[in-house]
Design an enzyme around this catalytic site. Structure first.
Site, mmCIF file in Angstrom:
data_model
loop_
_atom_site.group_PDB
_atom_site.id
_atom_site.type_symbol
_atom_site.label_atom_id
_atom_site.label_comp_id
_atom_site.label_asym_id
_atom_site.label_seq_id
_atom_site.Cartn_x
_atom_site.Cartn_y
_atom_site.Cartn_z
ATOM 1 N N GLU A 66 0.885 -1.223 -0.121
ATOM 2 C CA GLU A 66 0.033 -0.009 -0.015
ATOM 3 C C GLU A 66 0.721 1.109 0.033
ATOM 4 O OE1 GLU A 66 -3.684 1.905 2.534
ATOM 5 O OE2 GLU A 66 -3.286 -0.361 2.758
ATOM 6 N N ASN B 81 -2.918 -1.203 8.040
ATOM 7 C CA ASN B 81 -4.149 -1.690 7.710
ATOM 8 C C ASN B 81 -4.093 -3.321 7.801
ATOM 9 O OD1 ASN B 81 -5.207 0.690 7.395
ATOM 10 N ND2 ASN B 81 -4.736 0.571 5.214
ATOM 11 N N GLU C 162 -10.195 5.452 9.399
ATOM 12 C CA GLU C 162 -10.462 4.893 8.078
ATOM 13 C C GLU C 162 -10.884 3.347 8.121
ATOM 14 O OE1 GLU C 162 -7.124 7.216 5.497
ATOM 15 O OE2 GLU C 162 -6.465 5.193 6.483
ATOM 16 N N ARG D 198 -11.035 17.773 9.442
ATOM 17 C CA ARG D 198 -10.005 16.752 10.031
ATOM 18 C C ARG D 198 -8.752 16.987 10.485
ATOM 19 N NH1 ARG D 198 -8.651 12.805 4.781
ATOM 20 N NH2 ARG D 198 -6.540 12.214 5.561
ATOM 21 N N ASP E 232 -1.970 14.530 6.371
ATOM 22 C CA ASP E 232 -1.584 13.410 5.700
ATOM 23 C C ASP E 232 -0.424 13.313 4.733
ATOM 24 O OD1 ASP E 232 -1.549 10.639 5.186
ATOM 25 O OD2 ASP E 232 -3.270 10.482 3.972
ATOM 26 N N GLU F 216 4.236 9.124 -1.464
ATOM 27 C CA GLU F 216 2.665 9.159 -1.805
ATOM 28 C C GLU F 216 2.017 10.435 -2.294
ATOM 29 O OE1 GLU F 216 -1.744 8.336 0.319
ATOM 30 O OE2 GLU F 216 0.317 7.770 1.556
ATOM 31 N N TRP G 113 -12.329 13.478 1.888
ATOM 32 C CA TRP G 113 -11.315 12.610 0.797
ATOM 33 C C TRP G 113 -11.373 13.500 -0.256
ATOM 34 C CZ3 TRP G 113 -13.278 6.844 1.564
ATOM 35 C CH2 TRP G 113 -12.599 6.579 2.811
#
Length: 719
Positions: free
Chosen positions: A181, A224, A305, A350, A379, A407, A561
């Site tokens: 990921e 995750n 999440e 957020r 993030d 990312e 998002w």
């Protein structure tokens, strides 16, 4: 037939000398400065290192093998001290070190520090590499080898080096099916199918690379998490990796899925206050330590999440982490509990959620719990202000989490040197904002435990490592892995100094080349900020894969998002108002910081749109209004990318052909994507500003509709 054989033989010769990047910065080739080589050869004649442990055996083998490569001579093991001997070891393994160094001096090194010192021993010139622990000796060996790789003088060495942070971890977001990921360098290097019986050489080389920069822990699996990794079959595989890493001073950690008692334990609940659940985790911890006696502990992502967690049962993050801490405590294991949390529903800003959930819990965590906080409040954006949690939880040891994998930084096709990002956050003062001189109560002093007197301290980097031959996809991606390790060991090191080290070890000691590439590396992070998210814009990347610009996107299943949630452009201006008139997120910072950020005239312009909804006509320090400044910044980013490309082209004669061409092709992609970012964003924001792009700038080559129509269903990084 003879002609074919000759061709094949030639190809084999070429490939054996190919620079494919696999060796990373551990390239122990002949020192190419003739004068310096003679000096080194004269100063180093042999080694004296009693390999009484697997770690000291590794240190000894590294010294012999790597010195022979660097010095182009045979390095012999010496039983008695002679001129030019390297004497390595601990007081327990070396009489010479026991007699030469005081007990106080050794104790002051702690469990991982080392001394490198040139001295006279029995009228002989020797080089000591001494430590209190075996792994300290190994760290000292790699440090000494680095001195030779980077052409440093070694005649008068007086080096003492002690890590400032205890836990220096890589977090692998690797899944059991070998997808990664947010990974951009291929598949996971952990081949769970062939473990435990097949030990890939890459596992050993991975351990060497980490030990060379002082990384002492690795979290093998994705946050995750998959409960299966805690089952017997997988624990046997984890044990095999732990056995490989142990001589290199690296402990293994696993991500623990909070619902594991249900999924693999067949319980009806995972409530942390349920006695059966508590007993299940204690038994699971006992089982893990029966396989891996030095197991590091658990990293947990919970109630974020959609991940399961204690809040599913009306319990707090402290309840959940403490239950796991009690299970690991008898084995000296720790729990790393991630503070990256935001409600599965769509609540307020957020930005505020981690603080709102964790600040009230300060002082409620067990002593073997670290709360792991992302460097910024959103993030891993190209630029974020430091998280307000740093400095807000004095009774709780906080561990910072950086993302090495890119990312939101162009992924593995963009050259972005992240050391300046790391330093910008670590140097920030959470009491009164500064990020230049590194003085005061810095974020670094929060996470090393010194500010609030915590014994436990940690820093984590989300790995950019995959099974690509060069490990990181982009050859310069290696510099971010390297920089993370060096800064984790000593956050006072400069981004420029670390770049200098890495270039010399990875490419060349040619001074012109080193100076030139340093300029590219140091400029690269600001370039990507400018062509992606200038002036405090953030999270305007494509939905899901985060590849490319999508400031227009508003179709995500939850509001936060969507890029439109973060930039909030309208006919008046752009930016997220986090002052008291808006979300009031600024109230989470200390008064000195909040006061600076809340005022348009004193807020650093690099954070302007993080904290303010700014009119398009607002005049900045440059004299340009906000719209024209955005145009300027986006074009400056593109110009810098093109400059990097042109400078690299001039380095052709200083770099091997393979890596030169790889970087050249990747820089070509980077320039194209920088232009894409600039054009797409300016065309979109122009629909709100209603102002023209100034005439001096290159005009977009496509319409906004064209950019909005682009789709990337196979972009990497989703896992």
């Amino acid at each position: 037939m003879k002609k074919i054989f000759v061709i094949l033989l030639c190809l084999r010769c070429i490939s054996s000398y190919a620079e494919d990047g696999y060796r990373l910065w551990l390239r122990y080739d002949n020192v190419d400065d003739a004068k310096l080589l003679v000096q080194y050869q004269h100063a180093i004649t042999g080694i004296q290192l009693n390999a009484v442990s697997p770690t000291l055996q590794v240190a000894k083998e590294e010294l012999i093998k790597d010195l022979q490569g660097l010095l182009d001579k045979k390095i012999v093991e010496q039983k008695t001290t002679a001129n030019g001997t390297i004497v390595g070891g601990t007081p327990a393994s070396s009489v010479e070190i026991q007699n030469f160094f005081s007990e106080k001096e050794m104790d002051g090194l702690g469990e991982e520090g080392f001394i490198i010192r040139t001295a006279s021993l029995e009228s002989k010139n020797v080089i000591f590499i001494a430590a209190k622990s075996d792994v300290g000796v190994l760290y000292g060996v790699f440090y000494f080898l680095r001195l030779l790789q980077t052409h440093q003088q070694i005649s008068k060495l007086t080096i003492t080096s002690i890590p400032k942070i205890k836990l220096r971890l890589l977090n692998h977001w690797d899944n059991l099916n070998r997808t990664v990921e947010r990974g951009y360098a291929g598949f996971s290097i952990w081949n769970w199918h062939t473990l435990p019986d097949y030990i890939d050489q890459r596992y050993i080389d991975y351990a060497r690379a980490n030990a060379s920069i002082g990384i002492n822990g690795t979290v093998l699996t994705n946050v995750n998490a998959n409960s299966l990794v805690l089952t017997k079959d997988y624990l046997i595989k984890v044990k095999a990796l732990a056995d490989v890493f142990r001589p290199y001073g690296i402990k293994v950690y696993l991500t623990a899925r909070f619902s594991s008692p249900i999924e693999i334990g067949h319980l009806e609940t995972a409530d942390p206050l349920d006695s059966a659940v508590q007993q299940w985790w204690k038994q699971k911890a006992d089982e893990i330590y029966s396989y891996i006696p030095d197991f590091g502990g658990f990293l947990v992502k919970a109630n974020s999440e959609g991940q399961p967690g204690p809040q599913d049962y009306g319990r707090s993050h402290a309840d959940g982490s403490n239950m796991l801490a009690d299970a690991l405590g008898p084995h000296n294991g720790i729990v790393i509990w991630r503070a990256f949390v935001y409600s599965h529903e769509t609540p307020t800003d957020r930005f505020k959620q981690a603080y709102e959930e964790f600040k009230p819990l300060d002082g409620e965590f067990r002593k073997n719990v670290l709360v792991q906080v992302k460097n910024g409040p959103i993030d891993f954006q190209p630029r974020e202000p430091f998280s307000p949690l740093f400095g807000a939880m004095p009774q709780t040891p906080l561990m910072i989490e950086f993302q090495i994998t890119q990312e939101y930084l162009g992924q593995s096709t963009h050259l972005v040197y992240e050391a300046s990002l790391f330093k910008e956050v670590l140097n920030a003062d959470p009491d009164s904002y500064r990020d230049e001189d590194g003085k005061g109560s810095t974020v670094a002093k929060v996470i090393d435990g010194s500010l609030d007197h915590h014994e436990l301290s940690g820093i984590a980097g989300v790995s950019n490592i995959g099974n690509d031959i060069n490990w990181t996809g982009h050859p310069f991606g290696q510099a971010n892995w390297y920089a993370f390790g060096r800064i984790a060991w000593d956050y006072n090191l400069s981004a420029v100094g670390i770049a200098d080290e890495w270039i010399r070890q990875t490419f060349s000691n040619n001074q012109n080349f080193v100076n030139t590439i340093k300029k590219i590396m140091i400029a690269s992070r600001e370039a990507v900020v400018n062509y992606m998210t200038p002036l405090g814009l953030h999270h305007i990347m494509g939905f899901g894969n985060h590849y490319g610009p999508a400031p227009w996107y508003d179709k995500a299943p939850r509001a936060d998002w969507n890029p439109v949630y973060f930039h909030r452009a309208d006919s008046i201006g752009i930016g997220f108002d986090r002052t008291a008139a808006g979300s009031d997120a600024l109230a989470q910072y200390k008064p000195g910081v909040a006061k600076q950020f809340e005022n348009l005239s004193t807020c650093p312009e690099k954070f302007l749109l993080w904290f303010h909804h700014v009119p398009w006509t607002y005049k900045l320090k440059s004299g340009r209004n906000l719209w024209n400044e955005l145009c300027y910044k986006y074009n400056e980013g593109v110009d810098t990318a093109r400059w990097m490309q042109s400078i690299w082209e001039k380095m052709r004669n200083h770099v091997d052909a393979q890596r030169f061409n790889e970087v050249k092709m990747l820089l070509n992609i980077q320039v194209k994507e920088a232009v894409w970012w600039r054009n797409a964003c300016l065309l979109y924001f122009q629909t709100y500003s209603k102002m023209p792009i100034p005439a001096q700038y290159e005009k977009p080559d496509h319409t906004l509709e064209y950019y909005e129509s682009l789709k990337f269903p196979y972009a990497p990084g989703n896992g």
